[in-house]
Design an enzyme around this catalytic site. Structure first.
Site, PDB file in Angstrom:
ATOM      1  N   CYS A 121      -0.710   1.826  -5.084  1.00  0.00           N
ATOM      2  CA  CYS A 121      -1.416   3.046  -5.464  1.00  0.00           C
ATOM      3  C   CYS A 121      -0.388   4.180  -5.621  1.00  0.00           C
ATOM      4  O   CYS A 121       0.585   4.244  -4.871  1.00  0.00           O
ATOM      5  CB  CYS A 121      -2.444   3.418  -4.396  1.00  0.00           C
ATOM      6  SG  CYS A 121      -3.781   2.212  -4.239  1.00  0.00           S
TER       7      CYS A 121
ATOM      8  N   HIS B 267       0.852  -1.192   0.000  1.00  0.00           N
ATOM      9  CA  HIS B 267       0.000   0.000   0.000  1.00  0.00           C
ATOM     10  C   HIS B 267       0.886   1.239   0.000  1.00  0.00           C
ATOM     11  O   HIS B 267       1.830   1.344   0.793  1.00  0.00           O
ATOM     12  CB  HIS B 267      -0.897   0.024   1.242  1.00  0.00           C
ATOM     13  CG  HIS B 267      -1.967  -1.021   1.228  1.00  0.00           C
ATOM     14  ND1 HIS B 267      -3.043  -0.996   0.369  1.00  0.00           N
ATOM     15  CD2 HIS B 267      -2.116  -2.162   1.968  1.00  0.00           C
ATOM     16  CE1 HIS B 267      -3.811  -2.040   0.584  1.00  0.00           C
ATOM     17  NE2 HIS B 267      -3.267  -2.773   1.549  1.00  0.00           N
TER      18      HIS B 267
END
Length: 356
Positions: A203, A161
């Site tokens: 991301c 992440h």
């Protein structure tokens, strides 16, 4: 051959390292120069930074890349695998000792011969930076060290992440894009890579390579700044997303690559168009002097090097075959003179003097 002659030969072989510091094999200069111009070995650093059952897909991502590079020839001894969560042994796993990357469960990417070098709470920012820069703690096992050199092509794959300019490690700390760029610059200054391929699936992944300033780096990211990197599909039997979109299509490409494949890095850089990835894949080429279309994909994902066949005799010499002085020592030993008479000192095997 007489026994005495055999003993002389054995003594020369045993004593040569002790008597001479320069008795190394020397290749002809043209072979040395050719080796210096290109890469001579391949390494892979594969990192999953996420814990917890709902991040199953990140472990599947990294194990899938691990399976691909190993299949294409990079040995476990030259792969550093960092996995933050042991999904195979997680009590929520309905199929213990397995990790799958597709809902058909055709491939168990955990397999029978996975060698995890850093697991669980060993996967930290500090250990990752120490690994890249060669600043390992004293006593670190050889299998946990990145023993690269100026001839090494290095693949770095990260999944987890992230956000703009950072990648989270275990939801407790993060590495910034500047810290990562500085670690790679240390690698370059210390001659720890020849060429480096940086691949990241998070991301806003492209933000992690924006600060790079070292030469010979080709980079690809699953999403641009401001974009999320999305999961591909859920396996109802497991109950979680099991792979990310970018890694899914990258693996679909890699599964068709063989060790003698002619596929290039340029083809790999375009494996996930936006219509299937949803996010926009980012590529950075300005630090890489070569045209990716001329670089075989096995330069980073395999361990295949060009071999030159010759039918001519190659003269390989030794810089120092025992000289006259050494020959005299061997002669004396053959005649029964002891080591103490020759004043040859051997290191003490056990430092008993510290107890005196």
């Amino acid at each position: 051959m007489e026994i005495k002659s055999i003993l002389k030969i054995l003594l020369i072989l045993i004593l040569s390292p002790l008597l001479c510091h320069s008795s190394e094999i020397e290749l002809p200069s043209k072979y040395v120069e050719r080796a210096a111009q290109g890469h001579t070995n391949n390494w892979a650093v594969l990192v999953d930074t996420s814990r917890f059952w709902f991040n199953y897909r990140h472990v599947a991502n990294v194990l899938s890349i691990y399976r691909s590079v190993k299949r294409l020839g990079i040995p476990d001894s030259q792969i550093i695998l960092m996995v933050a969560e042991d999904m195979a042994c997680n009590p929520r796993n309905p199929r213990p000792a397995t990790v799958f990357n597709n809902m058909n469960q055709q491939i168990n990417v955990y397999g029978n011969d996975v060698e995890v070098d850093y697991r669980g709470y060993e996967v930290t920012v500090e250990n990752f930076v120490r690994l890249l820069t060669g600043r390992n703690h004293n006593g670190t096992a050889r299998s946990k060290k990145l023993l690269t050199d100026s001839g090494s092509n290095v693949l770095i794959y990260l999944t987890g992440h992230g956000g703009e300019g950072f990648l989270k490690f275990q939801d407790s700390e993060e590495i910034t894009s500047q810290e990562l760029a500085d670690a790679i610059e240390q690698m370059w200054q210390k001659q720890r890579y020849h060429e480096l391929f940086f691949m990241i699936d998070t991301c806003q992944a492209a933000s992690m390579y924006e600060k790079f300033y070292s030469p010979n780096i080709l980079a690809v990211a699953s999403s641009l700044v401001g974009e999320d990197s999305l999961s591909h599909h859920v396996d109802p039997a497991i109950g979680v997303y099991i792979i990310d979109r970018y890694t899914y299509y990258a693996l679909e490409f890699l599964e068709k690559v063989e060790p003698n494949s002619k596929k290039t890095m340029a083809e790999f850089l375009s494996v996930c168009p936006k219509r299937v990835c949803i996010s926009t894949v980012g590529v950075r080429r300005d630090l890489y002097p070569k045209d990716p279309s001329s670089v075989p994909i096995t330069n980073f994902f395999g361990s295949v090097r060009p071999i030159e066949m010759t039918n001519q005799v190659v003269n390989i010499s030794m810089s120092s075959i025992p000289d006259e002085k050494e020959s005299e020592i061997v002669e004396k030993i053959a005649k029964g003179v002891t080591y103490s008479d020759l004043k040859i000192k051997f290191p003490e095997q056990f430092p008993s003097n510290i107890f005196k």
